[in-house]
Design a protein around this motif. Structure first.
Motif, mmCIF file in Angstrom:
data_model
loop_
_atom_site.group_PDB
_atom_site.id
_atom_site.type_symbol
_atom_site.label_atom_id
_atom_site.label_comp_id
_atom_site.label_asym_id
_atom_site.label_seq_id
_atom_site.Cartn_x
_atom_site.Cartn_y
_atom_site.Cartn_z
ATOM 1 N N PRO A 7 43.731 39.922 31.877
ATOM 2 C CA PRO A 7 43.669 38.471 32.062
ATOM 3 C C PRO A 7 45.070 37.866 32.180
ATOM 4 O O PRO A 7 46.048 38.454 31.725
ATOM 5 C CB PRO A 7 42.977 37.967 30.796
ATOM 6 N N ASN A 8 45.151 36.666 32.772
ATOM 7 C CA ASN A 8 46.428 35.952 32.925
ATOM 8 C C ASN A 8 46.924 35.430 31.587
ATOM 9 O O ASN A 8 46.158 34.954 30.788
ATOM 10 C CB ASN A 8 46.247 34.747 33.857
ATOM 11 N N HIS A 9 48.237 35.462 31.376
ATOM 12 C CA HIS A 9 48.846 34.857 30.200
ATOM 13 C C HIS A 9 50.371 35.026 30.216
ATOM 14 O O HIS A 9 50.912 35.889 29.564
ATOM 15 C CB HIS A 9 48.256 35.446 28.921
ATOM 16 N N ARG A 10 51.067 34.170 30.975
ATOM 17 C CA ARG A 10 52.514 34.290 31.084
ATOM 18 C C ARG A 10 53.150 32.982 31.508
ATOM 19 O O ARG A 10 52.539 32.176 32.150
ATOM 20 C CB ARG A 10 52.886 35.321 32.148
ATOM 21 N N GLU A 11 54.446 32.840 31.161
ATOM 22 C CA GLU A 11 55.244 31.780 31.762
ATOM 23 C C GLU A 11 55.573 32.238 33.171
ATOM 24 O O GLU A 11 55.777 33.424 33.409
ATOM 25 C CB GLU A 11 56.539 31.595 30.986
ATOM 26 N N THR A 12 55.644 31.296 34.116
ATOM 27 C CA THR A 12 55.868 31.697 35.496
ATOM 28 C C THR A 12 56.847 30.777 36.211
ATOM 29 O O THR A 12 57.184 29.701 35.730
ATOM 30 C CB THR A 12 54.549 31.679 36.298
ATOM 31 N N ILE A 43 51.342 39.973 40.017
ATOM 32 C CA ILE A 43 52.341 40.195 38.965
ATOM 33 C C ILE A 43 52.095 41.532 38.275
ATOM 34 O O ILE A 43 53.014 42.329 38.086
ATOM 35 C CB ILE A 43 52.314 39.039 37.943
ATOM 36 N N GLN A 44 50.846 41.794 37.907
ATOM 37 C CA GLN A 44 50.520 43.051 37.226
ATOM 38 C C GLN A 44 50.778 44.256 38.128
ATOM 39 O O GLN A 44 51.292 45.284 37.672
ATOM 40 C CB GLN A 44 49.061 43.039 36.782
#
Length: 60
Positions: A7-12, A43-44
């Motif tokens: 799942p998504n979870h980052r500063e971008t 990203i991944q």
């Protein structure tokens, strides 16, 4: 180690990248029904590629 979608979870930060249309279709199919955005998948995939890239000898 196999690539697994998380799942998504980052500063971008925004970047503009052009993708071939067939690659976009393949990515969209791969993430269908999963809790991840197109950007999150890219990203991944980039992180996986960088973490698993073979080192090339440094030039002298």
């Amino acid at each position: 180690m196999a690539f697994r979608i998380k799942p998504n979870h980052r500063e971008t930060e925004n970047k503009t990248v052009r993708f071939p249309l067939k690659l976009i279709q393949r990515i969209e199919q791969a993430i269908k029904g999963k809790n991840v955005t197109f950007s999150g998948f890219v990203i991944q995939a980039c992180e996986y590629a960088l973490d698993n890239m073979e080192e090339t000898p440094k030039e002298k």
